[in-house]
Design a protein around this motif. Structure first.
Motif, PDB file in Angstrom:
ATOM      1  N   LEU A 164       7.351 -15.630   3.884  1.00 10.11           N
ATOM      2  CA  LEU A 164       6.532 -14.744   3.072  1.00 10.11           C
ATOM      3  C   LEU A 164       5.299 -14.277   3.829  1.00 10.11           C
ATOM      4  N   GLN A 165       4.667 -15.212   4.566  1.00 11.47           N
ATOM      5  CA  GLN A 165       3.498 -14.840   5.341  1.00 11.47           C
ATOM      6  C   GLN A 165       3.849 -13.784   6.390  1.00 11.47           C
ATOM      7  N   HIS A 166       4.997 -13.986   7.030  1.00 12.34           N
ATOM      8  CA  HIS A 166       5.452 -13.021   8.035  1.00 12.34           C
ATOM      9  C   HIS A 166       5.668 -11.645   7.398  1.00 12.34           C
ATOM     10  N   ALA A 167       6.326 -11.656   6.210  1.00  9.53           N
ATOM     11  CA  ALA A 167       6.559 -10.390   5.517  1.00  9.53           C
ATOM     12  C   ALA A 167       5.243  -9.751   5.096  1.00  9.53           C
ATOM     13  N   HIS A 168       4.305 -10.614   4.681  1.00  7.76           N
ATOM     14  CA  HIS A 168       2.992 -10.103   4.280  1.00  7.76           C
ATOM     15  C   HIS A 168       2.291  -9.425   5.450  1.00  7.76           C
ATOM     16  N   ASP A 169       2.364 -10.046   6.618  1.00  7.95           N
ATOM     17  CA  ASP A 169       1.754  -9.441   7.804  1.00  7.95           C
ATOM     18  C   ASP A 169       2.386  -8.090   8.129  1.00  7.95           C
ATOM     19  N   GLU A 170       3.705  -8.045   8.001  1.00  5.00           N
ATOM     20  CA  GLU A 170       4.387  -6.768   8.256  1.00  5.00           C
ATOM     21  C   GLU A 170       3.936  -5.701   7.257  1.00  5.00           C
ATOM     22  N   LEU A 171       3.786  -6.135   5.994  1.00  2.00           N
ATOM     23  CA  LEU A 171       3.354  -5.185   4.970  1.00  2.00           C
ATOM     24  C   LEU A 171       1.957  -4.643   5.259  1.00  2.00           C
ATOM     25  N   LEU A 172       1.067  -5.542   5.705  1.00  2.14           N
ATOM     26  CA  LEU A 172      -0.278  -5.087   6.045  1.00  2.14           C
ATOM     27  C   LEU A 172      -0.250  -4.075   7.182  1.00  2.14           C
ATOM     28  N   GLU A 173       0.605  -4.321   8.167  1.00  5.29           N
ATOM     29  CA  GLU A 173       0.711  -3.389   9.296  1.00  5.29           C
ATOM     30  C   GLU A 173       1.243  -2.035   8.826  1.00  5.29           C
ATOM     31  N   GLN A 174       2.218  -2.073   7.920  1.00  7.04           N
ATOM     32  CA  GLN A 174       2.755  -0.816   7.393  1.00  7.04           C
ATOM     33  C   GLN A 174       1.692  -0.047   6.609  1.00  7.04           C
ATOM     34  N   ILE A 175       0.890  -0.801   5.834  1.00  5.50           N
ATOM     35  CA  ILE A 175      -0.175  -0.152   5.070  1.00  5.50           C
ATOM     36  C   ILE A 175      -1.191   0.496   6.001  1.00  5.50           C
ATOM     37  N   ALA A 176      -1.528  -0.245   7.087  1.00  6.72           N
ATOM     38  CA  ALA A 176      -2.474   0.319   8.055  1.00  6.72           C
ATOM     39  C   ALA A 176      -1.904   1.560   8.719  1.00  6.72           C
ATOM     40  N   GLU A 177      -0.614   1.502   9.065  1.00  4.26           N
ATOM     41  CA  GLU A 177       0.030   2.663   9.681  1.00  4.26           C
ATOM     42  C   GLU A 177       0.072   3.830   8.710  1.00  4.26           C
ATOM     43  N   ARG A 178       0.345   3.527   7.436  1.00  2.00           N
ATOM     44  CA  ARG A 178       0.367   4.591   6.431  1.00  2.00           C
ATOM     45  C   ARG A 178      -1.016   5.214   6.274  1.00  2.00           C
ATOM     46  N   ALA A 179      -2.049   4.360   6.308  1.00  2.77           N
ATOM     47  CA  ALA A 179      -3.414   4.882   6.200  1.00  2.77           C
ATOM     48  C   ALA A 179      -3.732   5.800   7.370  1.00  2.77           C
ATOM     49  N   ARG A 180      -3.306   5.378   8.575  1.00  2.48           N
ATOM     50  CA  ARG A 180      -3.547   6.239   9.745  1.00  2.48           C
ATOM     51  C   ARG A 180      -2.787   7.552   9.619  1.00  2.48           C
ATOM     52  N   THR A 181      -1.547   7.460   9.127  1.00  2.00           N
ATOM     53  CA  THR A 181      -0.743   8.677   8.967  1.00  2.00           C
ATOM     54  C   THR A 181      -1.363   9.607   7.932  1.00  2.00           C
ATOM     55  N   GLU A 182      -1.828   9.032   6.809  1.00  2.00           N
ATOM     56  CA  GLU A 182      -2.449   9.846   5.776  1.00  2.00           C
ATOM     57  C   GLU A 182      -3.723  10.501   6.284  1.00  2.00           C
ATOM     58  N   ASP A 183      -4.477   9.780   7.110  1.00  2.00           N
ATOM     59  CA  ASP A 183      -5.696  10.344   7.671  1.00  2.00           C
ATOM     60  C   ASP A 183      -5.369  11.526   8.584  1.00  2.00           C
ATOM     61  N   GLN A 184      -4.309  11.359   9.405  1.00  2.00           N
ATOM     62  CA  GLN A 184      -3.889  12.458  10.268  1.00  2.00           C
ATOM     63  C   GLN A 184      -3.408  13.644   9.437  1.00  2.00           C
ATOM     64  N   LEU A 185      -2.684  13.331   8.345  1.00  2.00           N
ATOM     65  CA  LEU A 185      -2.182  14.410   7.494  1.00  2.00           C
ATOM     66  C   LEU A 185      -3.331  15.173   6.845  1.00  2.00           C
ATOM     67  N   ARG A 186      -4.342  14.432   6.371  1.00  2.00           N
ATOM     68  CA  ARG A 186      -5.506  15.106   5.778  1.00  2.00           C
ATOM     69  C   ARG A 186      -6.197  15.998   6.805  1.00  2.00           C
ATOM     70  N   GLN A 187      -6.291  15.506   8.053  1.00  2.00           N
ATOM     71  CA  GLN A 187      -6.915  16.310   9.100  1.00  2.00           C
ATOM     72  C   GLN A 187      -6.122  17.588   9.356  1.00  2.00           C
ATOM     73  N   LEU A 188      -4.779  17.445   9.410  1.00  2.00           N
ATOM     74  CA  LEU A 188      -3.939  18.621   9.632  1.00  2.00           C
ATOM     75  C   LEU A 188      -4.049  19.598   8.461  1.00  2.00           C
ATOM     76  N   GLN A 189      -4.089  19.067   7.237  1.00  2.00           N
ATOM     77  CA  GLN A 189      -4.228  19.938   6.076  1.00  2.00           C
ATOM     78  C   GLN A 189      -5.568  20.661   6.092  1.00  2.00           C
ATOM     79  N   LYS A 190      -6.612  19.939   6.525  1.00  2.00           N
ATOM     80  CA  LYS A 190      -7.924  20.577   6.607  1.00  2.00           C
ATOM     81  C   LYS A 190      -7.910  21.714   7.616  1.00  2.00           C
ATOM     82  N   LEU A 191      -7.303  21.460   8.783  1.00  2.00           N
ATOM     83  CA  LEU A 191      -7.236  22.504   9.799  1.00  2.00           C
ATOM     84  C   LEU A 191      -6.388  23.676   9.326  1.00  2.00           C
ATOM     85  N   GLU A 192      -5.302  23.376   8.598  1.00  2.00           N
ATOM     86  CA  GLU A 192      -4.454  24.449   8.097  1.00  2.00           C
ATOM     87  C   GLU A 192      -5.209  25.294   7.071  1.00  2.00           C
ATOM     88  N   SER A 193      -5.977  24.626   6.206  1.00  2.00           N
ATOM     89  CA  SER A 193      -6.761  25.358   5.212  1.00  2.00           C
ATOM     90  C   SER A 193      -7.802  26.239   5.887  1.00  2.00           C
TER      91      SER A 193
END
Length: 552
Positions: A164-193
């Motif tokens: 479970l701890q291992h899975a939890h660590d993986e989940l945290l990494e995925q959340i961090a990656e998703r946050a980075r992706t969302e931040d990049q997406l917001r930046q791209l949307q801002k530039l597109e706007s």
């Protein structure tokens, strides 16, 4: 197993084509008509070979509907044999291109090896699509397996704490990656706007500059010669031209500028700019060139690449206030599929300096519009954003690498072009060459200021001008039977666009030359008529040159 489908009206053509296809390693099937072809289509189809005669007067809707229903990984290729080449020389080919999508044109007469070469290339592309399908399926299966593992961990949490701890660590990494992706997406949307906003503003600004430059030209001709007046007119004209240059940069960032990409010898382009670069950078900057011979031409707009290179060089000079070395190099690169580039061959234009460099925060914002580290009044902050937009519009990329204290490297990646390099367009005719024949011109624009100034410019050239403020009003003039030598129309008009007006006029007077004026590259992709274009803001000389080229 992949196989090819052949559609040709003559049995001998079909047999010859099938025989050539068999030589490239895939079996072929001859279809008698579109219905049989659609019925034979499937994921195992490598490509479809068709002749112009087979589809000239045929309803392609059943085939288009099948293509629209393809899975996301599939883009079935077509090889179309024509008598007049592709869309650039064969207007009806544009309709086939719209209906079929992924089309390679072969013009008769052709050597059998040409067809075999295109077939091999098409088969390779189709196989890559199948590989993509397999990869997507593997990814989906992987996601399912990961979900199953996560479910098992939740059910056995008390006895499998370590898992479970291992899975939890993986989940945290995925959340961090998703946050980075969302931040990049917001930046791209801002530039597109911002891009959409600047494109619209630039369009309106071009309209204003058209009226300003036109009226300044008329004032220069009609006011008495006076040095003071001449200086004032020169200052106003230069200011308007600087506004036009700024607008062009905004359109480049918004990827709405009108480009003319053609095979360009970048090494020759750089060598031709050497004197300008030496004068622009000054004696404190040493310039080194690394331009290997034999590089293939790049697909680029000659004038815009010159402007981009000059911008990069001036930026490098400003980063080296105490002097340094600027290196301009070219290289041929083979790129697999990357985050910012499609797979293929590219020419990399690299501009490196030994200046102060940029920290990661500054580097991350470098291509943002209006962002600049220079003093107020020393720059617009649009140089790099313009180059970035230009690279994307040419299906390339701009990459920036920098270290504080060690300098910056700007890489402009441009796709390798098909065909030999084309020399830069010669300068336009001088005013003395403009035709003196008196013409009757129908000018259409919904903007009163543009209509007033442009009509005055045309009348100053000696022509009779009929003004219309809308497409329907212009159609009424055409229907009235009045003699008209040339129609000049704006594109962006309410109710009826310039393209729609041109289509209607062609039905009434197919022989009438039509010139389309536009503030930016905003034409629909599927326009039914091909029109010569005049970019705003324009001046009297450009109007005269266009009239001469269209009417004589």
């Amino acid at each position: 197993m992949l196989h090819a489908l052949v559609l040709a009206p003559r049995g001998r053509d079909s047999a010859v084509a099938a025989s050539l296809i068999d030589q490239v390693g895939v079996p072929s099937r001859i279809c008698r008509d579109i219905a049989e072809l659609v019925e034979a289509l499937g994921d195992d189809a490598a490509f479809v070979l068709m002749t112009e005669e087979a589809i000239r007067n045929v309803d392609l809707n059943p085939l288009a509907q099948w293509l629209a229903g393809q899975p996301p990984w599939s883009d079935l290729p077509f090889i179309l044999v024509t008598d007049h080449g592709g869309p650039e020389r064969n207007p009806i080919a544009a309709r086939w291109l719209d209906a079929l999508g992924n089309v390679s044109f072969i013009e008769r007469p052709f050597h059998p090896t040409t067809l075999m070469s295109v077939a091999r290339s098409t088969i390779r592309g189709r196989r890559r699509q199948h590989e993509t399908r397999s990869l997507l399926e593997d990814l989906r299966q992987g996601e399912l397996r990961l979900q199953q593992i996560n479910d098992q961990l939740e059910r056995r949490v008390e006895e499998r704490t370590a898992q479970l701890q291992h899975a939890h660590d993986e989940l945290l990494e995925q959340i961090a990656e998703r946050a980075r992706t969302e931040d990049q997406l917001r930046q791209l949307q801002k530039l597109e706007s911002i891009g959409q906003l600047t494109g619209g503003v630039a369009h309106d600004f071009n309209n204003l500059l058209t009226a300003v430059l036109g009226n300044l030209e008329l004032l220069r001709k009609r006011l008495p010669h006076d040095p003071t007046i001449e200086r004032l007119l020169d200052g106003a004209t230069q200011g308007a031209q600087r506004g036009a240059a700024l607008t062009q940069r905004l359109l480049a960032f918004a990827r709405r500028q009108a480009l003319q990409p053609r095979p360009t010898d970048l090494a020759e382009l750089v060598r031709g700019m050497a004197d300008l670069l030496y004068r622009s950078l000054g004696p404190t900057v040493e310039i080194a060139f690394d331009l290997p011979p034999g590089l293939p031409p790049a697909s680029a707009d000659h004038n815009q690449i010159e402007l981009a290179l000059l911008n990069l060089a001036v930026n490098a000079r400003d980063a080296m206030p105490d002097g340094g070395t600027l290196t301009i190099s070219l290289s041929l690169e083979q790129v697999p599929t990357a985050r910012d580039l499609a797979a293929g061959r590219y020419i990399k234009l690299c501009v490196s300096d030994t200046g102060c460099g940029m920290d990661p925060q500054t580097l991350g914002r470098a291509i943002e519009p209006f962002f600049s580290t220079k003093e107020v009044g020393k720059g617009t902050g649009l140089g790099l954003s313009m180059i970035h937009g230009l690279a994307l519009q040419l299906k390339g990329a701009l990459r920036l690498l920098s270290d504080v204290g060690r300098g910056t490297r700007a890489e402009l990646w441009l796709p390798v072009a098909n065909g030999a390099a084309v020399a830069a367009a010669p300068a336009s005719q001088s005013e003395a060459d403009v035709s003196k024949r008196r013409l009757t011109l129908l000018f259409v624009d919904d903007d009163f200021l543009i209509s007033l100034s442009t009509a005055a410019l045309l009348e100053d050239l000696g022509h009779d001008v009929i003004k219309a403020s809308s497409g329907p009003a212009a159609l009424d003039v055409v229907k009235s039977g009045r003699p008209i030598d040339l129609l000049i129309t704006d594109y962006a008009m309410p109710g009826m666009t310039g393209v729609q007006l041109a289509e209607a006029v062609r039905k009434l007077r197919p022989e009438l030359p039509i010139l389309l004026a536009t503030g930016y590259a905003d034409l629909p992709a599927r326009a039914k008529v091909e029109l010569p274009r005049l970019s705003k803001p324009y001046q009297q000389k450009q109007l005269a040159d266009q009239i001469t080229s269209l009417v004589g």
